[in-house]
Design an enzyme around this catalytic site. Sequence first.
Site, PDB file in Angstrom:
ATOM      1  N   GLY A  96       0.832  -1.201   0.000  1.00 26.25           N
ATOM      2  CA  GLY A  96       0.000   0.000   0.000  1.00 26.25           C
ATOM      3  C   GLY A  96       0.863   1.246   0.000  1.00 26.25           C
ATOM      4  O   GLY A  96       1.866   1.327   0.731  1.00 26.25           O
ATOM      5  N   LEU A 151      -1.050   7.245   2.531  1.00 27.29           N
ATOM      6  CA  LEU A 151      -0.278   8.041   3.491  1.00 27.29           C
ATOM      7  C   LEU A 151       0.538   7.164   4.429  1.00 27.29           C
ATOM      8  O   LEU A 151       1.730   7.393   4.628  1.00 27.29           O
ATOM      9  CB  LEU A 151      -1.211   8.942   4.295  1.00 27.29           C
ATOM     10  CG  LEU A 151      -1.849  10.087   3.510  1.00 27.29           C
ATOM     11  CD1 LEU A 151      -2.775  10.885   4.403  1.00 27.29           C
ATOM     12  CD2 LEU A 151      -0.788  10.998   2.911  1.00 27.29           C
ATOM     13  N   ALA A 152      -0.087   6.132   4.997  1.00 31.49           N
ATOM     14  CA  ALA A 152       0.631   5.305   5.969  1.00 31.49           C
ATOM     15  C   ALA A 152       1.761   4.539   5.282  1.00 31.49           C
ATOM     16  O   ALA A 152       2.903   4.544   5.749  1.00 31.49           O
ATOM     17  CB  ALA A 152      -0.333   4.334   6.653  1.00 31.49           C
ATOM     18  N   GLY A 153       1.456   3.896   4.159  1.00 32.64           N
ATOM     19  CA  GLY A 153       2.454   3.065   3.480  1.00 32.64           C
ATOM     20  C   GLY A 153       3.614   3.872   2.924  1.00 32.64           C
ATOM     21  O   GLY A 153       4.784   3.520   3.138  1.00 32.64           O
ATOM     22  N   SER A 211     -16.952  17.465   0.946  1.00 34.11           N
ATOM     23  CA  SER A 211     -16.188  17.566   2.189  1.00 34.11           C
ATOM     24  C   SER A 211     -16.991  18.076   3.380  1.00 34.11           C
ATOM     25  O   SER A 211     -17.835  18.962   3.271  1.00 34.11           O
ATOM     26  CB  SER A 211     -15.004  18.506   1.976  1.00 34.11           C
ATOM     27  OG  SER A 211     -14.436  18.849   3.213  1.00 34.11           O
ATOM     28  N   HIS A 244     -20.778   8.758   5.917  1.00 39.87           N
ATOM     29  CA  HIS A 244     -20.505  10.200   5.868  1.00 39.87           C
ATOM     30  C   HIS A 244     -21.770  10.953   5.472  1.00 39.87           C
ATOM     31  O   HIS A 244     -22.429  10.582   4.515  1.00 39.87           O
ATOM     32  CB  HIS A 244     -19.395  10.466   4.850  1.00 39.87           C
ATOM     33  CG  HIS A 244     -18.772  11.811   4.998  1.00 39.87           C
ATOM     34  ND1 HIS A 244     -19.460  12.971   4.727  1.00 39.87           N
ATOM     35  CD2 HIS A 244     -17.543  12.192   5.398  1.00 39.87           C
ATOM     36  CE1 HIS A 244     -18.661  14.004   4.956  1.00 39.87           C
ATOM     37  NE2 HIS A 244     -17.498  13.557   5.364  1.00 39.87           N
ATOM     38  N   ARG A 285     -19.913  12.939  12.385  1.00 43.69           N
ATOM     39  CA  ARG A 285     -20.521  12.385  11.181  1.00 43.69           C
ATOM     40  C   ARG A 285     -21.643  11.403  11.463  1.00 43.69           C
ATOM     41  O   ARG A 285     -22.673  11.420  10.775  1.00 43.69           O
ATOM     42  CB  ARG A 285     -19.435  11.684  10.363  1.00 43.69           C
ATOM     43  CG  ARG A 285     -18.458  12.672   9.797  1.00 43.69           C
ATOM     44  CD  ARG A 285     -17.284  12.013   9.136  1.00 43.69           C
ATOM     45  NE  ARG A 285     -16.447  13.053   8.546  1.00 43.69           N
ATOM     46  CZ  ARG A 285     -15.300  12.835   7.936  1.00 43.69           C
ATOM     47  NH1 ARG A 285     -14.823  11.608   7.846  1.00 43.69           N
ATOM     48  NH2 ARG A 285     -14.617  13.831   7.426  1.00 43.69           N
ATOM     49  N   GLU A 335      -5.736   3.206   7.792  1.00 40.59           N
ATOM     50  CA  GLU A 335      -7.128   2.755   7.891  1.00 40.59           C
ATOM     51  C   GLU A 335      -7.215   1.233   8.014  1.00 40.59           C
ATOM     52  O   GLU A 335      -8.208   0.696   8.519  1.00 40.59           O
ATOM     53  CB  GLU A 335      -7.921   3.235   6.670  1.00 40.59           C
ATOM     54  CG  GLU A 335      -9.417   3.037   6.810  1.00 40.59           C
ATOM     55  CD  GLU A 335     -10.224   3.522   5.594  1.00 40.59           C
ATOM     56  OE1 GLU A 335      -9.643   4.201   4.725  1.00 40.59           O
ATOM     57  OE2 GLU A 335     -11.422   3.219   5.521  1.00 40.59           O
ATOM     58  N   HIS A 352     -18.162   5.655   3.869  1.00 42.10           N
ATOM     59  CA  HIS A 352     -16.991   6.483   3.606  1.00 42.10           C
ATOM     60  C   HIS A 352     -15.702   5.921   4.189  1.00 42.10           C
ATOM     61  O   HIS A 352     -14.643   5.993   3.578  1.00 42.10           O
ATOM     62  CB  HIS A 352     -17.257   7.870   4.191  1.00 42.10           C
ATOM     63  CG  HIS A 352     -16.124   8.833   4.018  1.00 42.10           C
ATOM     64  ND1 HIS A 352     -15.620   9.131   2.784  1.00 42.10           N
ATOM     65  CD2 HIS A 352     -15.407   9.553   4.907  1.00 42.10           C
ATOM     66  CE1 HIS A 352     -14.630  10.005   2.923  1.00 42.10           C
ATOM     67  NE2 HIS A 352     -14.468  10.265   4.199  1.00 42.10           N
TER      68      HIS A 352
END
Lengths: 246, 645
Positions: B41, B44-46, B285, B267, B338, B433, B409
């Site tokens: 992945g 962002l994390a990967g 958004s 969401h 949300r 996530e 979402h």
Amino acid sequence: MKLTLKIWRQKDAKSAGKFVTYALDNISPNCSFLEMLDILNEQLIEKNDDPVVFDHDCREGICGMCSLYINGRPHGPDDAVTACQLHMRKFHDGDTIVIEPWRARPFPVIRDLMVDRSAFDKIIQEGGYVSVNTGGAAEANNILVGKENSELAMDAAACIGCGACVAACKNGSAMLFVSAKVSQFALLPQGQVEAKQRVKKMVRMMDELGFGNCTNTYACEAECPKLISRSNIARMNREFLCAKVS
Amino acid sequence: MAELNSKTPKGPLSSKWTQYKDHQNLVNPSNKRKLDIIIVGTGLAGSAAAASLGEMGFNVKIFCYQDSPRRAHSIAAQGGINAAKNYPNDGDSIYRLFYDTIKGGDYRAREANVYRLAEVSNNIIDQCVAQGVPFAREYGGSLENRSFGGAQVSRTFFARGQTGQQLLLGSYGALSRQIKLGTVKLYDRHEMMDVVIVDGKARGIIARDLITGKLERHFGHAVVVATGGYGNVFYLSTNAMGSNTSAIWQIFKKGAYFANPCFTQIHPTCIPVHGDYQSKLTLMSESLRNDGRIWVPKKKADAEAHRNGKLKANDIPEDDRDYFLERRYPAFGNLVPRDVASRAAKERCDAGFGVGPTGLAVFLDFRESIGRLGKHVIEERYGNLFQMYEKIVDENPYVNPMMIYPAVHYTMGGTWVDYELQTTVTGLFAAGEANFSDHGANRLGASALMQGLADGYFVLPYTIQNYLAGEIRVARMSTDKAEFADAEKAVQTRLDKLMSIKGTRSVDHFHKELGKIMWENVGMGRTEAGLKKAIDLIRKLRAEFWKDVKIPGTLYEVNTELEKANRVADFLELGELLAFDALNRNESCGGHFREEYQTDEGECKRNDEDYKYVAAWEYKGEGDFILHKEPLVYEEIEVKQRVYK
């Protein structure tokens, strides 16, 4: 809506390709262009044909994966959208639609409408970043950036790397893509330290990979789904010239 | 039922992470070169983890199914990223961000993880600014903030409506730099098919080259799964088309527990569904709720007239509008979390006040803010979102109010991890996530980007090192080993089986059917009867899939239908677990709303006595899951009913 589709079919990179014509009926004008292709593919699968292969992912105009050349225009007839955000209401009942992959030497066809754009990654790898390691960054508000430059940097940074600029250019030039990244950092204080090296390396790689030169036609700007301005090209040329002579 | 050990460090909450870092094991530079890390992945994390670990000197291999790491779906996050900088001087602090996140998650998240998240949030902003991420600025040149749901302070940093894109391009840049330097090797258009376990430890993966169709074996001293959430189990969601559960489902089958699968986020502000052919839903958004007001008509007759196209929104007088969020939740108004906003919208639509052709929509209106601030201000703040709305719906939202409805979402549930982000399989980590750790039963807006980057830049690089310090004597293994061969063979058997079915229905047919079952029974309102029905229907659908799915083409070529089939096969199993978990959790909390458990005002009724735990499921076989509990202990925070009134 009733449509006739002429789609480029090519088994793999080595095989020869050709246009194949398909008829499609009962398409809602509210359908997106890719959803229209989904419907076609469902019908092809039904008939034991191979579905048309095309790149797509987010379907909200931001990932930059979709890459269709529709009726002679990258991303189709609407302005400032990617193919995934194009809706069938922009066409007319009875239209014939021609769908091709991006055509540029550095973007070889993988299959049907799917092309290899790893050349863009290679250009970024040359210097499309600020060389800063994780950890030890200074307090964020120690770096002040004027609102005007910050907005201009963001305008340039909005590029999604789809390659429409290259596909639109008669020379297959990647100047808009490269200049957007060069500009983002040229406009920010964080980018100054490596500015000269960055522009030289990225331009060298762009040339090595076989992208063409810019002859100021600005088809790239006209077709860019994110409205990246050609003034970035001027800024990159200035950066490049300064880097070369200093 | 065994209790799970989260390995949370001892000591006061605010010093746990410092303590951990001060005492963890390190790997010296010459040994780092000898250690391989696989990361799956490039979101962002990967990408952040790969870049950071590469910088430290480890050998990293990173995989993504897309054609470039920059396509990962983190790119689509719009609104912003939270941090406790307190730049607006409105009383924010690390503690307050921590508190809001725990409360927002309806007291179902692990205290120590959330505190650490809040603690490193400020480092993330510093890091991203140093990378040249073009965050919004004030005229004086300092960083600008805006408000998001579930908070009474302005702590959200943003880059127009493209914050995820800009943060991802930042970490993609850092990753690209390491690829150039040779510390990270990129495998694009590759999909992870399974994890390889040798002597009880994760030692590699089997990946499929999506161009040639060939299976490959890759060794790593440690494996990180950062493959995002499983929202596409609902078919229609705001996820990318390719977002899938396969990596976390395969590791689940190999012993990595799956935590809180029923905690899914709906969401509130998405563009409503408009037709059967629809392939995905588009988010508007949450930041729009800063300036947009949500309402439906007060009179049923007006709602009906709007549904029939006989009345326009702008013709409904002010007194006949029900700003239901402001009415029900005056303290937070349109900026409630949300789950609360989604349920309130559903309640109004179910009661017959919904608008638009399907009646499944409410208004998000900017008339008041355009009047107060001028169109140019709204355009500057949300221009790209308004443009996106107009392209899709073919209506001008500056003139007519937007119509929105809740949609799937984000998934708070995911692979169970301990404080070190390690799963129940040694040497196997999960980040972003894909793991379950920080958001409890409901995630607050602008916290997903924060968590992805916290895990990638600031947590994993430490905790993986602590693990690898014990692995320095393990030499690189040959992928000819039996464990690799066996894993590859199992994958090959599954793919052969999929190809051999040659049924009559397309993959999308099954995916859509699954989506309908999930949305109707396991969506915003869940009941015991509905969940039992869903489990039954999913089992039948899964059996039908394995008998009747039709996949054209062959294994050894670009075969997008096969890719989809492989993912849908996993969704068909995950859907059952999701319903199973929802059935087990006899309470309502956050995004999990069991209709049997609600207060008189229709709010969530938690049951802390019986369910204040993380439900971590162990795989025993198809449809056979065992529950393990991790009790949630709150030392710092008093557990209360969540009130936004």
